[in-house]
Structure formats: C-alpha cells, structure tokens
Motif scaffolding. Structure first.
Motif: not given
Lengths: 148, 409, 167
Positions: B234-236, C25-33, C35-37, C91-93
């Motif tokens: 997940a980027v940008n 450690r968790t990181r989030f990105d995206g605006v309307t959707n 996603r957790e990484q 799918d950002q997995t």
C-alpha cells in the motif's frame, strides 16, 4: 505498415518537436547580422519555472535558514555591519555553478529575499566567474574582513 | 568432446551501443553467446556515504540525482521510508499528487525506453516517434514542477506544489492527448513485423528464473511473475484504485514467454494503465492540505527526535525502488540504503544472454531498461594515476580549491 | 497466507532459541480504501540465519527488497535483510519481513544464502566489499562496485575503520 509510412512522411515534412535555440541569445561573435532576435524567438517559460536565482541584499535579515537547507551547499555567508540596527549581521552569496535549482531556499526564506526567475541562460566557461556568483558586488562592498 | 575453441568478447565499459558504463565479458562460440559476465561500478558515486553527512531535507535532492529518469522514484521511496520511521501522516491530497507525478514519470520513462529499444534494433522511425510524443509529457511535468527533469516535487510529509487551475488543465490535456494517441502507438509497437522478428524468442527469462533471481518491474512481469509494488504494497493513492493490478502479457491473451517482445507488451500496456491512473486521480482528488509541515527547518527538528527504522518502497518505471533508512536521534540519518530496480535485474542478464546472438546483445541489454547510474551509487578513485582517496582527503582537496577561489576575490 | 504472528510461531518451533526478538509494526496507506500493512521485524542468532531463511522460503518464496543495511556499534555490526514475503499476490497483501542479526567485530563472518535465493548474490558481494564482512560459500567473490586496485582494508561504508589515514 501503412501507419509507419505515414509516420515517416510526418517526420519528413512535419513540425519539429523540440524548440530551436533562440538566435537572440547566440554569442555576438557568431552572428552579428542576426542579432536582432526575430529568428526563432524565445519561447515563454511556464509560470513557476525554476531558473536563475536572484537575491535581494536589502531584504535579507541574515537568519541563515537557507544555509541549513541547501542540499548542494551553494550558499556561503559572510559577516557585515548592519548600519541601520548598528549590529553585526550576515549576508550570503550564491554559487550558481553549484545550485541545483530545488527552490528549497526560496521556500524557507522568511522575508522573500530569494527568488527563482524564468531566465535559463546561464552557461559560462568560468565556474566561479563573477557572473556565476550572485551577490558578489555587494560582498566586495560590505564584507567586514577580520581585524577591521 | 569437440576441440572447438571459444573466444572472449569484451564490450564496454564505454561502448556506442550502451548508454551507460558497464562492462560485459561474453564467452562466444561463433555468433552464439555461451556465457556472460558483468562488471559494474564505473559510475559509483558514494551517495549512501554522502547521505550520512546531510540533513533529512538535503538528502531528498541528493537522492533525486541518483537517476535523471526516475527522479521522483528515489525521493518517493526515501520520503516513504522516513515517514514510516517517524510515523508522519501524509495529507490525502498529497498522496494523489504524488501518484500523478509518479505516473507521469512512468509515462515518459516508458516512452523513452521504447525509443531507445527501437534505436537498438535499428528502427529509427519509431525512435523518433516515441521521443516526439514524449515531449508532451515532459512539457506537462515542466508546468507542474518547474523543470523537465529533477522535479523536486516531494518533501517529507507531502508535496511542494499543488495541481490546481492551469496546471490541472495541462494535466487533463496531456491525459487526453495520450488516450487519443494510444491505439496508434499500440499498433506500431505490437504489430510491426520488423520489431517482432527482432524481439520474439530473444533474451528469454523464464518464470522460475525471474522468481529465483528476484527480478522486479516489467522484466519480472513479462515472465509472468505479477510483482508490482503498486498492487502488492500500500503506497500513496494506489489502494484506492479498484481495478489496479500488475500487468502481464496475459492481459492481451498471450502466454508469457519472458522474451523481449513480452517486455514491450508489458510496457505498452502500462502506458495505458498510467494514463488511466492519472485520469482516476484527477477525477477523485480530495481537497485539503498538500503537506503535513510546510516549514523545512521544523521537519528537521522533528526528525531529530526520532530513533527508528523505516522502509520505503515504490514501483518506479523500471521496477521496485526500495530504501531502508535508519534514524538515530540525529540531524542526519545513520544509514541510508538504496536499491534501484536495475540492481535487482542485473543478475537476470546472465540467463537472458545465454544462447543469444552477438547482434542481439544491445537489445537484450536495453530490454530490462537498465540504469547503471542507479545501481552504482562514492567515487574513491581520482582521475590521474588512479589513486584511491578517502572521503576526508577529498573534502580537504575541495576545501583548498575553495580557499584559492576565495583569496582571488 | 499466514499472519505475521503465525510465521513467528512456526519459525520459533523450528529454530527455538535462535529467534531472539520479534516485533510487528503496522503501517496504513490509502485514502478512501485504507489498507493495513504488517511489517515483521525478526532478530536472530547468527547461527540460525541460514536455516531460518531456508524455512521461510518454504512458506513462500522470499524476495530480497533492498541491500543489507548495517548498524555499527562498539563490538558488533548488525546486518539487516529486508525480505518480502507473498510478493506478486496483488491486493496489497505483501508482507515485509525484516530479518537481522549481530556479527561480532572480532569474527566478521557470515554465511551466504545464494543457495536459497540466487538473486541475493550482488547484495552479498556488496556487503563483503563495503563492510568487510566475509561471506562464506559465496559463488563469486570478486568486487562489484569498488575498483579492483583499491587498498586492502579500506571499507567505504564502515563508520570508523578505514585503511587510509585522513591526511
């Protein structure tokens, strides 16, 4: 195949895709006769173009923030005597040959003393010649040398 | 056992067919390459070492100069790494603008590559065409950022310029221009007989090899390995785009072979994908701030208090760009590790060259879209007499030079 | 697809004491959707490294994302391998799996994992020439980025050690 042929024709007779160097800026020794500047007039630069740097000596307050952010260390400070406030202060010179045109100093300057202009004609033989150092005249005039 | 002798053919470090210095040693039997050996390091500049002496803002512009073509990819990965370490939240609008600039860069890079590849196979009409239409995206980037290359658009916690008014109009116009042009481009690139003859079944990298050798970007995707950081990580604004996925030759109903033609297919389809992404972003761009903290000095002071590691990954035009930054309560990072896409793909050259013909060497070499300057990152060698100098020594020499100039004032 | 904690549990079962520390450690990105990484940081014993990589590769092929970063302290160098697991699933997995271990300065040696991940070879060659860590079983021991005639013992990316004096 046909599309390729039409492409070749376009390339022969079509418009050039790059801008031709404006004759106005050509060295005088090369073309005296054409120095009028009507052939290949310069193309206007878009707003916000990052070109030649200009520095306003009188606006500058000598805070030194630009020195901190400049990635190329293209700026150098020197001591002066602020006659208005009667205290020592600092001013800067820019080495244009080192500048990377990132605009970071412009953004960080609290008084707007630094600006980037749309002027892009900067080529020179001397990397540290006088016209490659912005603010050198003021430095010669106002710099306080050690022991003074 | 035949008594045929093989020959060693050395090409490089500088050679007219190569755009950047890299040296190959081929073992050839007649016209056929049996084995290739790669030697690099001719443009090593020590950027990772120099980074340790600059503050966080200065590094952005240093990293931007790792590569002129992917000059958004490296700062993007670096900013993502620092933001990851310091847990800085990027505003929504900035994420969209980052995506747009990144995709415009991909558009221009793929067109540039198409031109280079066409030139390497002697198809100069296509070279002229692609570089001609590339001018439009360069002009668009100039309007957005104020420069054709080295856009300086990114900063830690956001972007530096907004896309509004006339600039937004210029972006929309560029999108229209490329949508109209795409079918023609696709026709020339994918159906031209002479191009197909030169590229089909040449320079094959199989799926297994791509997986084992950790290939990235279009090189991996042409082999059927659907690795794409935009889709995987997940980027940008990429997670927002519901239809986004890694492009492989399967998308045109072709079984991936992993030859040069497949790499062309992937890149051509990605041109369309990029245009669609830019259109999506322009239509769905949220409002609001473009940067978390506009004052650069404050950002530096904020990062001074951070002690953490950060990883930043981004899909550059050539593949995965990955940075690993180590922050340790200091104005400068204690470690910046950079990986450019070509770095991962260098080793993939070895199976590609195996069995190739000598005439195919330039096109195989350029088929991964190499950027040697990206992969080589400290110059320790002085020009005269090949003397090795240390960094301190180098700095002392340059200080002396500066003092000489100053005395001349 | 395994959760980071499941990966750790499996690995713990396999190598036991070799696993020193771990953290998610968790990181989030995206605006309307959004996603957790999940990023998994694992600290290993040097001896358990090769076995662990082989084990993790069996779960799903690993991708090496970045050359090994290093942190130098008084008596050891910590080497950090940013691996990625589940690359190419879409799918950002994808999951970053950052493996690190300490190498004492008195014994700067480690073992190559090129037999498991052949693509890591250039990064190991870089580690060998830049940090002076001897990588055992490396198929190609030549220098890659630094010139061949560079002085012995000059290690560009080490903090304090340098073969050439500052004069």
């Amino acid at each position: 195949m046909l599309s390729t042929v039409s492409r070749i024709m376009q390339q022969f007779f079509g418009r050039r895709s790059t801008n031709v160097f404006p004759v106005k800026y050509a060295p005088e020794s090369v073309i005296d006769a054409l120095a009028g500047g009507d052939i290949h007039p310069p193309i206007s630069m878009p707003e916000g173009y990052r070109g030649k740097l200009s520095y306003d000596f009188d606006k500058c307050i000598g805070c030194g923030m630009c020195l901190k952010v400049c990635p190329a260390k293209a700026l150098e400070d020197y001591p002066i005597m602020d006659t208005e406030k009667n205290r020592p202060s600092k001013r800067i010179v820019f080495y244009r040959g080192k500048c990377t045109y990132c605009e970071e100093c412009v953004k960080v300057c609290p008084v707007g003393a630094i600006k980037l202009n749309p002027d892009f004609m900067m080529a020179n033989y001397e990397k540290y010649g006088d016209d490659q150092i912005e603010g050198i005249e003021k430095r010669r005039e106002f710099e306080v040398k050690e022991g003074q | 056992m035949s008594n045929k002798e093989t020959y060693k053919l050395q090409i490089g470090p500088t050679h007219p067919a190569f755009k950047e210095p890299v040296r190959f040693e081929f073992e050839v039997d007649g016209e056929h390459v049996l084995h290739a050996d790669i030697d690099m390091g001719y443009t090593h500049r020590g950027i990772e070492h120099v980074s340790k002496e600059r503050n966080f803002i200065q590094i952005i512009y240093l990293l931007e100069r790792i590569c002129g073509i992917c000059s958004t990819s490296h700062p993007m990965a670096y900013c993502l790494a620092v933001e990851n370490a310091a847990e800085i939240e990027v505003p929504a609008r900035a994420k969209y603008i980052r995506t747009i600039v990144g995709e415009l860069e991909r558009l221009h890079s793929h067109l540039l590559w198409a031109g280079v590849a066409a030139h390497e196979v002697g198809f100069d009409t296509l070279f002229y065409t692609t570089w001609d239409i590339r001018e439009k995206v360069m002009d668009c980037l100039e309007v957005i950022s104020g420069n054709r290359v080295n856009y300086a658009m990114l900063t830690i916690g956001g972007v530096r310029r907004d896309i509004i008014g006339e600039v937004a109009e210029a972006v929309n116009k560029t999108v229209e221009y490329y949508s109209d042009l795409y079918s023609q481009l696709e026709d020339i690139m994918l159906n031209d007989m002479s191009l197909r003859l030169r590229t089909e079944n040449v320079g094959i990298l199989t799926y297994d090899e791509a997986l084992k050798l950790c290939a990235v970007g279009p090189t991996a995707r042409a082999s059927g390995l659907a690795k794409d950081v935009r889709a995987d990580y997940a980027v940008n604004a990429y997670p927002d785009i519901p239809w986004l996925k890694a492009i492989t030759p399967n998308d045109v109903g072709k079984k991936p072979v992993g030859d040069i033609y497949d790499r062309i297919v992937v890149r051509v389809l990605e041109i369309k994908q990029s245009v669609d992404i830019i259109r999506f972003c322009m239509e769905n761009m949220p409002g609001g701030e473009i940067v978390a903290e506009p004052k650069a000095v404050k950002v530096i002071n904020q990062l001074k208090k951070v002690k953490a590691h950060g990883i930043g990954r981004y899909e550059g035009p050539r593949g995965e760009v990955s940075h690993y930054d180590i922050l340790d309560n200091n104005e400068c990072p204690v470690g910046v590790k950079v990986k450019a896409p070509t770095y991962s793909n260098i080793i993939s050259w070895v199976p590609m060259f195996r069995g190739a013909e000598i005439a195919d060497i330039p096109i195989i070499m350029s088929s991964i879209d190499p950027c040697i300057a990206c992969s080589d990152r400290a110059s320790f060698v002085e020009g005269e007499g090949k003397k090795t100098v240390s960094f301190g020594e180098l700095r002392k020499l340059s200080m002396e030079k500066m003092n000489k100039i100053r005395r001349g004032l | 697809m395994l959760h980071p904690e499941e990966i750790v549990n499996k690995l713990k079962e396999y190598i036991g004491d070799g696993l020193l520390e771990w953290e998610v450690r968790t990181r989030f990105d995206g605006v309307t959707n959004i996603r957790e990484q999940k990023h998994l940081y694992i600290k290993l014993n040097r001896g358990a490294f090769h076995r662990s990589v082989a084990f993790l590769y069996k779960i799903s092929p690993l991708h090496i994302s970045c050359p090994m970063a290093s942190i130098e302290s008084e008596e050891a160098i910590e080497l950090i391998y940013p691996f990625m697991i589940y690359s190419g699933h879409g799918d950002q997995t994808e999951q970053p799996l950052i493996v690190s271990y300490d190498i004492p300065k008195s014994d700067l040696r480690t073992v190559s994992v090129t037999d498991i991940i052949p693509g890591i070879i250039i990064m190991e060659r870089e580690t060998q020439e830049m940090l002076g860590i001897e990588v055992e079983n490396l198929p190609d021991e030549r220098r890659i980025f630094t010139p061949d005639n560079m002085e012995e013992g000059f290690l560009p990316l080490r903090d304090k050690v340098s073969g050439i004096s500052e004069e």
